[in-house]
Scaffold this motif. Sequence first.
Motif, PDB file in Angstrom:
ATOM      1  N   LYS A   1      -0.555   3.480 -11.288  1.00 57.64           N
ATOM      2  CA  LYS A   1      -1.868   3.894 -11.807  1.00 57.64           C
ATOM      3  C   LYS A   1      -2.967   3.820 -10.736  1.00 57.64           C
ATOM      4  CE  LYS A   1      -0.610   2.741 -16.433  1.00 57.64           C
ATOM      5  NZ  LYS A   1      -1.097   2.921 -17.737  1.00 57.64           N
ATOM      6  N   ILE A   2      -2.642   4.352  -9.565  1.00 53.14           N
ATOM      7  CA  ILE A   2      -3.573   4.336  -8.443  1.00 53.14           C
ATOM      8  C   ILE A   2      -4.830   5.141  -8.752  1.00 53.14           C
ATOM      9  CG2 ILE A   2      -3.891   5.075  -6.037  1.00 53.14           C
ATOM     10  CD1 ILE A   2      -2.280   2.490  -6.426  1.00 53.14           C
ATOM     11  N   ASN A   3      -4.695   6.261  -9.442  1.00 54.04           N
ATOM     12  CA  ASN A   3      -5.877   7.055  -9.781  1.00 54.04           C
ATOM     13  C   ASN A   3      -6.808   6.308 -10.732  1.00 54.04           C
ATOM     14  OD1 ASN A   3      -5.078   9.184  -8.170  1.00 54.04           O
ATOM     15  ND2 ASN A   3      -3.937  10.176  -9.822  1.00 54.04           N
ATOM     16  N   GLU A   4      -6.231   5.456 -11.563  1.00 56.58           N
ATOM     17  CA  GLU A   4      -7.028   4.698 -12.529  1.00 56.58           C
ATOM     18  C   GLU A   4      -7.641   3.447 -11.905  1.00 56.58           C
ATOM     19  OE1 GLU A   4      -6.385   2.511 -16.843  1.00 56.58           O
ATOM     20  OE2 GLU A   4      -4.884   3.929 -16.123  1.00 56.58           O
ATOM     21  N   PHE A   5      -6.838   2.696 -11.163  1.00 58.62           N
ATOM     22  CA  PHE A   5      -7.296   1.410 -10.635  1.00 58.62           C
ATOM     23  C   PHE A   5      -7.582   1.414  -9.141  1.00 58.62           C
ATOM     24  CE2 PHE A   5      -4.672   0.294 -14.370  1.00 58.62           C
ATOM     25  CZ  PHE A   5      -5.667  -0.292 -15.146  1.00 58.62           C
ATOM     26  N   GLY A   6      -7.008   2.332  -8.403  1.00 64.30           N
ATOM     27  CA  GLY A   6      -7.204   2.364  -6.961  1.00 64.30           C
ATOM     28  C   GLY A   6      -6.547   1.177  -6.276  1.00 64.30           C
ATOM     29  N   GLN A   7      -6.750   1.110  -4.979  1.00 65.09           N
ATOM     30  CA  GLN A   7      -6.273  -0.043  -4.207  1.00 65.09           C
ATOM     31  C   GLN A   7      -7.225  -0.299  -3.043  1.00 65.09           C
ATOM     32  OE1 GLN A   7      -2.258   0.437  -2.827  1.00 65.09           O
ATOM     33  NE2 GLN A   7      -2.637   2.366  -1.794  1.00 65.09           N
ATOM     34  N   ASP A   8      -8.511  -0.104  -3.345  1.00 63.89           N
ATOM     35  CA  ASP A   8      -9.538  -0.245  -2.313  1.00 63.89           C
ATOM     36  C   ASP A   8      -9.540  -1.619  -1.648  1.00 63.89           C
ATOM     37  OD1 ASP A   8     -10.303   2.341  -2.840  1.00 63.89           O
ATOM     38  OD2 ASP A   8     -12.006   1.786  -4.092  1.00 63.89           O
TER      39      ASP A   8
ATOM     40  N   ILE B   1       0.846  -1.211   0.000  1.00 62.56           N
ATOM     41  CA  ILE B   1       0.000   0.000   0.000  1.00 62.56           C
ATOM     42  C   ILE B   1       0.873   1.250   0.000  1.00 62.56           C
ATOM     43  CG2 ILE B   1      -1.650   1.344   1.377  1.00 62.56           C
ATOM     44  CD1 ILE B   1      -2.840  -1.428   2.256  1.00 62.56           C
ATOM     45  N   ALA B   2       1.879   1.275   0.865  1.00 63.29           N
ATOM     46  CA  ALA B   2       2.781   2.429   0.932  1.00 63.29           C
ATOM     47  C   ALA B   2       3.546   2.595  -0.380  1.00 63.29           C
ATOM     48  CB  ALA B   2       3.756   2.267   2.100  1.00 63.29           C
ATOM     49  N   PHE B   3       4.034   1.503  -0.955  1.00 67.68           N
ATOM     50  CA  PHE B   3       4.738   1.551  -2.235  1.00 67.68           C
ATOM     51  C   PHE B   3       3.828   2.124  -3.320  1.00 67.68           C
ATOM     52  CE2 PHE B   3       5.926  -0.170  -6.342  1.00 67.68           C
ATOM     53  CZ  PHE B   3       7.293   0.023  -6.382  1.00 67.68           C
ATOM     54  N   ASN B   4       2.598   1.651  -3.378  1.00 68.47           N
ATOM     55  CA  ASN B   4       1.644   2.141  -4.374  1.00 68.47           C
ATOM     56  C   ASN B   4       1.373   3.636  -4.208  1.00 68.47           C
ATOM     57  OD1 ASN B   4       1.452  -0.404  -5.477  1.00 68.47           O
ATOM     58  ND2 ASN B   4      -0.518  -0.864  -4.530  1.00 68.47           N
ATOM     59  N   GLN B   5       1.231   4.073  -2.963  1.00 73.76           N
ATOM     60  CA  GLN B   5       0.982   5.493  -2.720  1.00 73.76           C
ATOM     61  C   GLN B   5       2.192   6.343  -3.120  1.00 73.76           C
ATOM     62  OE1 GLN B   5      -0.184   5.155   1.398  1.00 73.76           O
ATOM     63  NE2 GLN B   5      -2.362   5.130   0.880  1.00 73.76           N
ATOM     64  N   LYS B   6       3.391   5.845  -2.816  1.00 81.71           N
ATOM     65  CA  LYS B   6       4.617   6.561  -3.157  1.00 81.71           C
ATOM     66  C   LYS B   6       4.827   6.611  -4.671  1.00 81.71           C
ATOM     67  CE  LYS B   6       9.574   6.578  -2.241  1.00 81.71           C
ATOM     68  NZ  LYS B   6      10.682   5.868  -1.608  1.00 81.71           N
ATOM     69  N   ASN B   7       4.377   5.587  -5.373  1.00 86.62           N
ATOM     70  CA  ASN B   7       4.557   5.471  -6.824  1.00 86.62           C
ATOM     71  C   ASN B   7       3.194   5.468  -7.531  1.00 86.62           C
ATOM     72  OD1 ASN B   7       7.595   4.850  -6.921  1.00 86.62           O
ATOM     73  ND2 ASN B   7       6.813   3.379  -5.431  1.00 86.62           N
ATOM     74  N   ALA B   8       2.331   6.380  -7.126  1.00 86.03           N
ATOM     75  CA  ALA B   8       0.944   6.404  -7.614  1.00 86.03           C
ATOM     76  C   ALA B   8       0.847   6.488  -9.130  1.00 86.03           C
ATOM     77  CB  ALA B   8       0.180   7.554  -6.971  1.00 86.03           C
ATOM     78  N   ASP B   9       1.697   7.275  -9.765  1.00 90.16           N
ATOM     79  CA  ASP B   9       1.655   7.395 -11.226  1.00 90.16           C
ATOM     80  C   ASP B   9       2.054   6.077 -11.894  1.00 90.16           C
ATOM     81  OD1 ASP B   9       0.795  10.018 -11.123  1.00 90.16           O
ATOM     82  OD2 ASP B   9       2.829  10.856 -11.334  1.00 90.16           O
ATOM     83  N   LEU B  10       3.147   5.504 -11.447  1.00 85.14           N
ATOM     84  CA  LEU B  10       3.638   4.250 -12.004  1.00 85.14           C
ATOM     85  C   LEU B  10       2.625   3.115 -11.776  1.00 85.14           C
ATOM     86  CD1 LEU B  10       5.975   2.579 -13.254  1.00 85.14           C
ATOM     87  CD2 LEU B  10       6.827   2.259 -10.924  1.00 85.14           C
TER      88      LEU B  10
END
Length: 163
Positions: free
Chosen positions: A55-62, A44-53
């Motif tokens: 694609k957290i805005n597109e796919f999320g991590q709910d 989760i922390a890695f995804n937040q730190k690398n949100a663009d890479l």
Amino acid sequence: MKIEENKGQFCGEAVVLAAEFKLSLNSYLKNLVVSPVRSLADVIAFNQKNADLEKINEFGQDIFLLAQTTNGISATARLSREGFEKLVSDYKLDALVTPSSSVAPLLAIGGFPGINVFAGYDSKDVSFGINFGGLQGSESKLIGIVYGFEESPFQFNLQEQDH
């Protein structure tokens, strides 16, 4: 599933799925030889730190965030002890009988046996079943109860009603 829609809450088999996902992922990541992440929290922390890479805005991590809120599967064990097991024990029931399969997730979460059998047709000519559920280890008793139900004239009359 969006967190804001469910306010971080989920029920039924989704609780067990999320808890098992977290436990399994943590176990897998912990045993990797080379990895920048060792737990779901790290992912989760890695995804937040690398949100663009990522694609957290597109796919999320709910689903990751929901799974992270679980504390293993002990909560479901407690719910089983204080819920279904208590009901069967307090009322000295041989089985819980419900007019549909809607109890199946409860039985599955607790590891309880359940059998759904055809019971008849509703007013719209749609078939419906009756579910028989019991405590762990009561499978043979459940099979006997279901056999008795299937052989009963009551069940036969339901099948033949309006047909």
